[in-house]
Design an enzyme around this catalytic site. Structure first.
Site, PDB file in Angstrom:
ATOM      1  N   TRP A  29      17.931 183.157 102.982  1.00  0.00           N
ATOM      2  CA  TRP A  29      18.928 184.033 103.603  1.00  0.00           C
ATOM      3  C   TRP A  29      18.415 184.723 104.867  1.00  0.00           C
ATOM      4  CZ3 TRP A  29      16.541 188.692 103.740  1.00  0.00           C
ATOM      5  CH2 TRP A  29      15.598 188.970 102.737  1.00  0.00           C
ATOM      6  N   LYS A  65      22.043 173.407 101.225  1.00  0.00           N
ATOM      7  CA  LYS A  65      22.369 174.586 100.415  1.00  0.00           C
ATOM      8  C   LYS A  65      21.891 175.853 101.102  1.00  0.00           C
ATOM      9  CE  LYS A  65      20.946 177.265  96.870  1.00  0.00           C
ATOM     10  NZ  LYS A  65      21.789 178.350  97.298  1.00  0.00           N
ATOM     11  N   PRO A  66      22.806 176.645 101.683  1.00  0.00           N
ATOM     12  CA  PRO A  66      22.409 177.956 102.194  1.00  0.00           C
ATOM     13  C   PRO A  66      22.176 178.903 101.009  1.00  0.00           C
ATOM     14  CG  PRO A  66      24.574 177.278 103.048  1.00  0.00           C
ATOM     15  CD  PRO A  66      24.242 176.379 101.907  1.00  0.00           C
ATOM     16  N   SER A  67      21.566 180.043 101.268  1.00  0.00           N
ATOM     17  CA  SER A  67      21.342 181.030 100.208  1.00  0.00           C
ATOM     18  C   SER A  67      22.644 181.740  99.849  1.00  0.00           C
ATOM     19  CB  SER A  67      20.330 182.060 100.690  1.00  0.00           C
ATOM     20  OG  SER A  67      20.370 183.202  99.857  1.00  0.00           O
ATOM     21  N   GLU A  98       8.260 175.119 103.119  1.00  0.00           N
ATOM     22  CA  GLU A  98       7.922 176.214 104.044  1.00  0.00           C
ATOM     23  C   GLU A  98       8.033 177.482 103.231  1.00  0.00           C
ATOM     24  OE1 GLU A  98       7.056 176.249 107.155  1.00  0.00           O
ATOM     25  OE2 GLU A  98       7.837 174.448 108.128  1.00  0.00           O
ATOM     26  N   LEU A  99       6.907 178.079 102.868  1.00  0.00           N
ATOM     27  CA  LEU A  99       6.961 179.182 101.904  1.00  0.00           C
ATOM     28  C   LEU A  99       6.584 180.511 102.565  1.00  0.00           C
ATOM     29  CD1 LEU A  99       5.486 177.098  98.955  1.00  0.00           C
ATOM     30  CD2 LEU A  99       7.867 177.357  99.652  1.00  0.00           C
ATOM     31  N   CYS A 121       9.418 185.174 107.642  1.00  0.00           N
ATOM     32  CA  CYS A 121       8.217 184.554 107.069  1.00  0.00           C
ATOM     33  C   CYS A 121       7.035 184.734 108.011  1.00  0.00           C
ATOM     34  CB  CYS A 121       8.484 183.076 106.812  1.00  0.00           C
ATOM     35  SG  CYS A 121       9.071 182.195 108.258  1.00  0.00           S
ATOM     36  N   GLU A 180       3.088 189.470 100.108  1.00  0.00           N
ATOM     37  CA  GLU A 180       4.055 189.410 101.213  1.00  0.00           C
ATOM     38  C   GLU A 180       5.071 190.526 101.017  1.00  0.00           C
ATOM     39  OE1 GLU A 180       6.942 186.140 101.303  1.00  0.00           O
ATOM     40  OE2 GLU A 180       6.762 186.179 103.472  1.00  0.00           O
ATOM     41  N   LYS A 237      -2.553 176.452 102.598  1.00  0.00           N
ATOM     42  CA  LYS A 237      -2.632 177.015 101.245  1.00  0.00           C
ATOM     43  C   LYS A 237      -1.228 177.174 100.629  1.00  0.00           C
ATOM     44  CE  LYS A 237      -5.646 180.192 102.967  1.00  0.00           C
ATOM     45  NZ  LYS A 237      -6.577 181.323 103.006  1.00  0.00           N
TER      46      LYS A 237
HETATM   47  P1  NAP Z   1      14.040 182.009  97.526  1.00  0.00           P
HETATM   48  O1  NAP Z   1      14.533 182.953  96.509  1.00  0.00           O
HETATM   49  O2  NAP Z   1      12.882 181.155  97.222  1.00  0.00           O
HETATM   50  O3  NAP Z   1      15.286 181.083  97.925  1.00  0.00           O
HETATM   51  C1  NAP Z   1      15.225 180.099  98.919  1.00  0.00           C
HETATM   52  C2  NAP Z   1      16.360 179.118  98.735  1.00  0.00           C
HETATM   53  O4  NAP Z   1      16.156 178.378  97.531  1.00  0.00           O
HETATM   54  C3  NAP Z   1      17.730 179.779  98.589  1.00  0.00           C
HETATM   55  O5  NAP Z   1      18.724 178.972  99.168  1.00  0.00           O
HETATM   56  C4  NAP Z   1      17.891 179.807  97.075  1.00  0.00           C
HETATM   57  O6  NAP Z   1      19.211 179.915  96.687  1.00  0.00           O
HETATM   58  C5  NAP Z   1      17.303 178.457  96.717  1.00  0.00           C
HETATM   59  N1  NAP Z   1      16.908 178.295  95.325  1.00  0.00           N
HETATM   60  C6  NAP Z   1      16.605 179.256  94.402  1.00  0.00           C
HETATM   61  N2  NAP Z   1      16.290 178.686  93.218  1.00  0.00           N
HETATM   62  C7  NAP Z   1      16.393 177.339  93.380  1.00  0.00           C
HETATM   63  C8  NAP Z   1      16.203 176.207  92.531  1.00  0.00           C
HETATM   64  N3  NAP Z   1      15.855 176.337  91.249  1.00  0.00           N
HETATM   65  N4  NAP Z   1      16.378 174.981  93.044  1.00  0.00           N
HETATM   66  C9  NAP Z   1      16.746 174.816  94.334  1.00  0.00           C
HETATM   67  N5  NAP Z   1      16.961 175.840  95.173  1.00  0.00           N
HETATM   68  C10 NAP Z   1      16.781 177.089  94.722  1.00  0.00           C
HETATM   69  O7  NAP Z   1      13.665 182.741  98.883  1.00  0.00           O
HETATM   70  P2  NAP Z   1      14.495 183.837  99.653  1.00  0.00           P
HETATM   71  O8  NAP Z   1      14.381 185.109  98.904  1.00  0.00           O
HETATM   72  O9  NAP Z   1      15.861 183.325  99.980  1.00  0.00           O
HETATM   73  O10 NAP Z   1      13.684 183.914 101.032  1.00  0.00           O
HETATM   74  C11 NAP Z   1      12.560 184.709 101.192  1.00  0.00           C
HETATM   75  C12 NAP Z   1      11.293 183.907 101.107  1.00  0.00           C
HETATM   76  O11 NAP Z   1      11.362 182.775 101.960  1.00  0.00           O
HETATM   77  C13 NAP Z   1      10.082 184.669 101.587  1.00  0.00           C
HETATM   78  O12 NAP Z   1       8.990 184.417 100.747  1.00  0.00           O
HETATM   79  C14 NAP Z   1       9.807 184.093 102.956  1.00  0.00           C
HETATM   80  O13 NAP Z   1       8.497 184.208 103.425  1.00  0.00           O
HETATM   81  C15 NAP Z   1      10.188 182.688 102.756  1.00  0.00           C
HETATM   82  N6  NAP Z   1      10.467 182.066 104.039  1.00  0.00           N
HETATM   83  C16 NAP Z   1       9.607 181.142 104.526  1.00  0.00           C
HETATM   84  C17 NAP Z   1       9.824 180.576 105.764  1.00  0.00           C
HETATM   85  C18 NAP Z   1       8.898 179.561 106.346  1.00  0.00           C
HETATM   86  O14 NAP Z   1       9.283 178.889 107.285  1.00  0.00           O
HETATM   87  N7  NAP Z   1       7.698 179.408 105.853  1.00  0.00           N
HETATM   88  C19 NAP Z   1      10.937 180.964 106.504  1.00  0.00           C
HETATM   89  C20 NAP Z   1      11.785 181.934 105.976  1.00  0.00           C
HETATM   90  C21 NAP Z   1      11.546 182.468 104.733  1.00  0.00           C
HETATM   91  P3  NAP Z   1      19.844 181.372  96.375  1.00  0.00           P
HETATM   92  O15 NAP Z   1      19.434 182.266  97.490  1.00  0.00           O
HETATM   93  O16 NAP Z   1      21.291 181.099  96.364  1.00  0.00           O
HETATM   94  O17 NAP Z   1      19.257 181.830  95.073  1.00  0.00           O
HETATM   95 MG    MG Z   2       1.318 192.180 102.943  1.00  0.00          MG
END
Ligand code: NAP
Ligand code: MG
Length: 496
Positions: A160, A184-186, A258-259, A293, A394, A466
């Site tokens: 999101w 799939k968007p969030s 990408e975490l 991120c 984080e 990592k």
């Molecule tokens: P998240 O909870 O991991 O969700 C990411 C996406 O995965 C959302 O679309 C989510 O859907 C979906 N999802 C959740 N459970 C799933 C499952 N079992 N199977 C498939 N998809 C699933 O992360 P977030 O809270 O949205 O984003 C924050 C995190 O993303 C932070 O840790 C940030 O650092 C990381 N991030 C990393 C990067 C990068 O490029 N490295 C960029 C941006 C963000 P729902 O939201 O609908 O649950």
């Molecule tokens: Mg920190």
């Protein structure tokens, strides 16, 4: 005109095989404004497992014809999409407001995300000629052509926080490489992103781009384990990334992950610390309320410059106005959701309870709004204990630990002492020193004298060491993730 309810609530559908549809079962869910949690912004479709199957089948059916087009033909369509994304100013303004209200980020940033998405379509299109080149290895011992083919249906999962910019790091790359996609968007930011993707999809043959919104617990595993998915490109948290990778193992489906990150910035004793540098530090940390991120999340400052950095950054933070992102005077909006708000408040509370020096900065013109919404002022934590969550984890919110160091070796070791390895930065006037420190950092990207999305070169591959991930998005390398290598060879002197 009141800025509340400036537009009436909207309802978005899913998009499968060239048309907007209701989810099977007809369910939707509500999205509220994080600045005013009682304000309804709209409803998004709640897709089901049945919809996942229909989207996968549509993408699979569209794949052969899409893959058969030349790179130049696909590039022309990507360029047209880039133009169309910014063609209608009224529509752009509407979607920027909607995005601002469902997400919380300031309106300037939603506008930036919209234009950045188009730029990333242009960048991917620019690789067409290079992609069309096979590598030729004439014998002896054999004549071999190394060619590449698209993988098939790619599942793209977007978080999101920066939904359109992040989509721009996977969708145009998947398309130019010859794949069809299911996106799939969030659920936390589904409305403006869906409308934007529907527009893109409508400019392509039916089935090439499909989009499903809804709850991850309902459709997440189905998306990842569907037998027609040939590749998964996921951006999100480490925990969900780990789960996705485990599920993908069932069909040996390759993944790019990408975490998260916990980016260190290193301010050397010879850094240029003028007003511009402090503004870049502020933006690198607090843009999007710190929910990026690649945001600066640990600030290490040479002891001889520590007081100067503390004063300079505090002064910038104190000037910032926190409030509703729709108002032009607002510099920082709320955190996107209740869970993230709890996490960031908890980390700040933990630091306070441990007796650390914590300063919440900035101006709040509307205290009533602030109390009700998911707000947090830009917060600085001075010289905290290294074991605190704000240092080790984080934070993904508007709080920054600032820590002094004495030697390069010490700070490189501290920066690398993390399970994360996404980005980093080095601030110095000395070019040789900058690159020599950068080369020792365990991170996929190092900014020099800057940090964060405003300083990112989209031509460079982006991703983490990592637990920050596997594989790379963006750049030419980001396109190659969406292809399989295929070697074709013969006896020497026959093929080449
Ligand atoms: P998240 O909870 O991991 O969700 C990411 C996406 O995965 C959302 O679309 C989510 O859907 C979906 N999802 C959740 N459970 C799933 C499952 N079992 N199977 C498939 N998809 C699933 O992360 P977030 O809270 O949205 O984003 C924050 C995190 O993303 C932070 O840790 C940030 O650092 C990381 N991030 C990393 C990067 C990068 O490029 N490295 C960029 C941006 C963000 P729902 O939201 O609908 O649950
Ligand atoms: Mg920190």
């Amino acid at each position: 005109m009141s800025i509340q309810n400036i537009d009436s609530p909207v309802t978005t559908g899913i998009y499968i095989d060239g048309e907007v549809r209701e989810a099977a079962g007809g369910k939707t869910y509500a999205i509220h404004n994080p600045a005013r949690p009682d304000e309804l912004v709209g409803h998004a479709a709640s897709a089901t497992v049945e919809d996942v199957d229909a989207a996968m089948k549509a993408a699979h059916a569209a794949f052969p014809a899409w893959a058969a087009l030349s790179y130049a033909e696909r590039a022309a369509m990507l360029m047209k999409i880039a133009d169309e994304l910014v063609a209608d100013q009224e529509e752009l303004d509407y979607r920027s407001r909607l995005f601002c209200r469902e997400h919380g980020k300031v309106i300037k940033e939603t506008q930036l995300e919209m234009t950045r998405l188009g730029d990333r379509f242009r960048l991917s299109a620019s690789y067409a000629e290079r992609l069309a080149e096979d590598e030729h290895l004439p014998g002896p011992p054999f004549d071999t052509i190394i060619t590449r083919q698209p993988r098939g249906v790619a599942t793209l999962i977007v978080p999101w926080n920066w939904p359109l910019s992040i989509l721009g790091a996977k969708l145009p790359q998947a398309l130019i490489a010859g794949n069809t996609v299911v996106i799939k968007p969030s659920h936390n930011s589904a409305l403006a992103p869906s409308m934007t993707i529907h527009k893109i999809a409508s400019l392509l043959p039916p089935g090439v781009v499909n989009v499903l919104t809804g709850s991850a617990s309902e459709i997440g595993d189905a998306l990842v384990t569907h037998p027609l998915t040939r590749f998964i490109n996921f951006t999100g948290s480490v925990g969900v990334g780990r789960h996705v990778m485990k599920m993908a193992a069932d069909n040996i489906t390759p993944v790019t992950l990408e975490l998260g990150g916990n980016d260190a910035a290193i301010i050397c004793e010879d850094a240029e610390l003028d007003a511009g540098a402090f503004m870049r530090m502020y933006m690198g940390t607090f843009m999007s309320s710190g929910q990026i991120c690649m945001a600066l999340k640990r600030l290490y400052v040479h002891r001889s410059r520590y007081d100067e950095v503390v004063d300079g950054l505090t002064e910038v933070c104190e000037r910032m106005v926190i409030g509703d992102g729709l108002l032009p005077e607002t510099n920082m909006g709320p955190v996107n959701n209740e869970k993230q708000h709890r996490i960031i408040k908890g980390m700040i509370e933990q630091a306070r309870a441990a007796g650390q020096d914590v300063r919440e900065c900035g101006q709040v013109p509307d205290e009533e709004l602030y109390a009700k919404g998911y707000f947090q002022k830009p917060t600085l934590v001075f010289d905290p204990d290294q074991s605190l969550d704000i240092v080790r984890e984080e934070q993904f919110g508007p709080a920054l630990p600032i820590m002094p160091y004495d030697t390069d070796d010490e700070v490189v070791a501290k920066a690398n002492d993390s399970n994360f390895g996404l980005c980093s930065s080095v601030w110095t006037k000395d070019r040789d020193r900058a690159t020599s420190i950068a080369r020792r950092l365990e991170a996929g990207y190092t900014y020099l004298n800057a940090h964060g999305p405003a300083a990112q070169d989209g031509r460079g591959p982006f991703g983490g060491f990592k637990q920050s991930g596997i594989g790379r998005n963006l750049g030419y390398e980001g396109v190659l993730q969406f292809q399989e290598y295929h070697s074709i060879s013969s006896q020497p002197g026959w093929l080449l």
